[in-house]
Design a protein around this motif. Structure first.
Motif, PDB file in Angstrom:
ATOM      1  N   GLN A   4      31.461 -27.689  27.048  1.00  0.00           N
ATOM      2  CA  GLN A   4      32.764 -28.252  26.738  1.00  0.00           C
ATOM      3  C   GLN A   4      33.783 -27.136  26.848  1.00  0.00           C
ATOM      4  OE1 GLN A   4      32.756 -31.337  23.923  1.00  0.00           O
ATOM      5  NE2 GLN A   4      34.715 -30.777  23.034  1.00  0.00           N
ATOM      6  N   THR A   5      34.834 -27.380  27.603  1.00  0.00           N
ATOM      7  CA  THR A   5      35.830 -26.344  27.853  1.00  0.00           C
ATOM      8  C   THR A   5      36.655 -26.082  26.606  1.00  0.00           C
ATOM      9  OG1 THR A   5      35.955 -27.145  30.114  1.00  0.00           O
ATOM     10  CG2 THR A   5      37.707 -25.669  29.389  1.00  0.00           C
ATOM     11  N   GLU A   6      36.900 -24.825  26.311  1.00  0.00           N
ATOM     12  CA  GLU A   6      37.732 -24.468  25.171  1.00  0.00           C
ATOM     13  C   GLU A   6      39.195 -24.471  25.589  1.00  0.00           C
ATOM     14  OE1 GLU A   6      36.443 -20.703  23.754  1.00  0.00           O
ATOM     15  OE2 GLU A   6      34.475 -21.416  23.109  1.00  0.00           O
ATOM     16  N   ARG A   7      40.042 -24.789  24.626  1.00  0.00           N
ATOM     17  CA  ARG A   7      41.467 -24.829  24.927  1.00  0.00           C
ATOM     18  C   ARG A   7      42.008 -23.403  25.118  1.00  0.00           C
ATOM     19  NH1 ARG A   7      45.705 -28.319  24.374  1.00  0.00           N
ATOM     20  NH2 ARG A   7      44.429 -29.903  23.345  1.00  0.00           N
ATOM     21  N   ARG A 235      44.185 -31.294  27.999  1.00  0.00           N
ATOM     22  CA  ARG A 235      43.253 -31.427  26.875  1.00  0.00           C
ATOM     23  C   ARG A 235      41.881 -30.819  27.237  1.00  0.00           C
ATOM     24  NH1 ARG A 235      42.862 -37.165  24.307  1.00  0.00           N
ATOM     25  NH2 ARG A 235      41.700 -35.863  22.844  1.00  0.00           N
ATOM     26  N   ASP A 237      39.929 -29.124  25.575  1.00  0.00           N
ATOM     27  CA  ASP A 237      38.940 -29.242  24.507  1.00  0.00           C
ATOM     28  C   ASP A 237      38.233 -30.585  24.520  1.00  0.00           C
ATOM     29  OD1 ASP A 237      41.394 -30.398  23.888  1.00  0.00           O
ATOM     30  OD2 ASP A 237      41.034 -30.317  21.731  1.00  0.00           O
TER      31      ASP A 237
END
Length: 599
Positions: A4-7, A235, A237
């Motif tokens: 999951q990509t971090e912001r 978005r 995140d």
């Protein structure tokens, strides 16, 4: 492998978000869509061949951009599938959103066409890159499951055994869901001056062959891909990347926690199985001309009722529910289960009417009048509900009325009419609030202040409505004549003079529409009544209470209606025959019969 990509803060935010539904061959059309930095659709088209695709994209990718391509970009394995497909399938296969194997053993991926195009356009293919111009690989099926919380994918893709009716209804369902992204975070705006979205929707609604749907489908997919690019940038995140830059990566909105696959549709014997939603949408499409006819009839009926009763109102308008709106609503799910078991009869706003009045007392008068002529199936005062929660906000009276068991209403599948009644100030607030929230671009940081301002405006509007009612009550109770600009040598009674006279004569009756006073003044002139003194003498002989009993009124009638009834009682057939009554002689004859019968 998935992550999951971090912001992170993008040092060079894209000015354009591009969606590319890349065709499997160079001879087939590729769908292209472009959103600007505010999420507005500014371009949608189809292109055949790599040169045409590059030419179409070049104006939008010269500056900072994020291009979402529905096609493999990085393929290093010679057989089987990539780690990206394996990881994505573990999450999405149960939703019918699994990816097909991709490897260099297939000529179309050696090299991948998407990578060739990205190289020609100078786009970085690393999904974790912070370069100003980059591309990501996306896949619409899992994106729709995650964005719209679907229990199964939408069956709008052509496959053997899928009928035209199914494909059209499912594509309409997708179109409706994409339109709902106007209220998402981030919002998608499809109504800009450069948008061709309405044409796309019309092409789906008016299509008659599968080939016509396929031409539209590519472009609808491209719009969805462009939104995934916007979503991924705004978005991060809420985005999951399956695979990695070295072996290939697929970027998609993260599967919502707790979302469960919906029940798989059982096989049926018919050669063209149609889902309940698809069947309902097709039936609604067939019924839509009749619904539109019934809507026009309902607007006329409500207008005539209000005019005949002398109720003061600003406007009466109607609308039949659109096919795309019905399809989107019919496909709604709750925890993977369909919200409507029988959408065709359970969706009750297929026929909609809106009445706008000037003051709140007239809202009640309209509701009372409609209740005398229709069975009220549901009555919600949303302003009162909001107030009971200690808040200010949306105010409107929402009614659900039964419709007559006669043409054209028999053509409305749900056999009901949805009616909204509100004041002009409530209408202005609701329309502006809807326009801003539905179409506007509101930065997240400004949202609390926006909510506060809307709440303040709602409170001021409630106060203004009360003051308008107080003003009308003060004038009605004063009974004083007002100055008139009419010519003193003109024997006719003016509409303004008549309004003042009737307000004093019937202080409890409420106001009627301004044009109705002028109309009644013309009828008086036809009768030879040319002064208010003469009219007052005539009315002294009328027993209004007895008239109300004979006519069966459940609520006090309006001022013009009281005068109308009095003149009908006094002059009988002479009044019915006036030229100004030519369009309502049957109604007046029926009412006169009720007045004339023995008590």
């Amino acid at each position: 492998m998935s992550r999951q990509t971090e912001r992170v803060t993008d040092p060079t935010p894209p000015t354009h978000f591009v969606g590319l539904d890349l065709a499997w061959g160079t001879s087939r059309p590729t769908g292209i869509a472009v959103l600007d930095a505010h999420g507005r659709l500014v371009h949608v088209s189809g292109a055949v061949g790599d040169d045409a695709i590059v030419a179409a994209l070049t104006p939008y990718v010269e500056g900072p951009c994020l291009v979402a391509i529905d096609a493999p970009l990085v393929v290093t394995n010679t057989e089987g599938n990539r780690p990206a497909e394996a990881a994505l399938n573990r999450d999405f296969r149960a939703f019918d959103a699994g990816a097909h194997p991709v490897n260099r053993g297939r000529p179309e991926f050696d090299p991948p066409r998407g990578a060739v195009l990205a190289e020609r356009l100078g786009l970085d293919l690393d999904p974790a890159s912070r370069a100003p111009r980059r591309a990501i690989e996306v896949y619409p099926h899992p994106a729709t499951v995650a964005l719209f919380e679907l229990g199964r994918t939408i069956k709008y893709k052509h496959k053997t055994g899928r009928s035209f009716a199914l494909l059209q209804s499912e594509l309409l369902r997708l179109v409706g869901l994409i339109e709902q992204l106007a209220r998402a975070d981030p919002p998608l705006h499809l109504d800009g001056p450069a948008s061709d979205w309405d044409d796309l929707r019309a092409a789906v609604e008016d299509g008659t062959r599968k080939s016509e749907l396929r031409r539209v489908e590519d472009r609808v997919d491209a719009v969805l891909c462009a939104y995934v690019a916007l979503f991924a940038a705004r978005r991060p995140d809420a985005v999951t990347t399956y695979g990695d830059a070295a072996t290939g990566a697929i970027v998609t909105p993260t599967l919502p926690p707790g979302l469960r696959p919906g029940p798989r549709q059982a096989a049926v014997a018919e050669p063209d199985p149609v889902s309940p939603v698809a069947s309902a949408v097709r039936a609604f499409a067939d019924a839509l001309p009749g619904i539109r006819e019934a809507t026009a009839a309902m607007v006329t009926e409500v207008t005539d009722l209000l005019d005949d009763a002398g109720v003061n109102y600003l406007s009466v308008t109607g609308r039949a529910k659109s096919l795309t709106s019905f399809a989107a609503k019919a496909s709604r799910t709750v925890e993977g289960a369909r919200l409507y078991a029988d959408p065709l009869t359970e969706i009750t706003d297929q026929l909609g009417v809106r009445v706008v009045t000037y003051v709140t007392d007239d809202v009640d008068a309209v509701v009372d009048l409609l209740g005398e002529h229709h069975r009220i199936l549901d009555d919600r005062d949303l302003g009162r509900e909001t107030a009971s929660e200690g808040r200010f906000g949306y105010s409107s009276r929402h009614l659900l009325l039964s419709v007559p068991d006669a043409p054209p209403y028999t053509r409305v599948p749900c056999r009901a009419a949805s009616v909204q009644v509100r004041t002009v100030l409530q209408h202005a607030w609701a329309e502006f609030e809807h326009d801003i929230r539905y179409k506007g671009t509101v930065p997240e940081a400004h949202a609390p202040d926006l909510d506060r301002r809307f709440t303040l405006a709602a409170g001021l509007i409630e106060l203004a409505d009360k003051e308008f009612s107080a003003i009308r009550e003060r004038i009605a109770s004063s009974g004083e004549d007002s100055a008139s600009d009419t010519d003193s040598t003109d024997p006719r009674i003016s509409g303004q003079e008549l309004a003042t006279f009737l307000t004093a004569r019937y202080p409890d009756a409420g106001w009627s529409r301004s044009d109705h006073y002028d109309w009644m003044a013309r009828l008086l002139l036809e009768l030879g009544v040319t002064s208010l003194d003469e009219l007052a003498v005539l009315l002294e002989t009328v027993d209004h209470a007895a008239l109300d009993r004979r006519l069966g009124y459940k609520h006090p009638s309006r001022a013009v209606r009281r005068l109308d009834d009095a003149l009908l009682a006094l002059f009988g057939e002479q009044y019915v025959g006036l030229s100004g009554n030519a369009d309502r002689r049957d109604l007046l004859t029926e009412r006169h019969a009720r007045i004339a019968r023995p008590a």
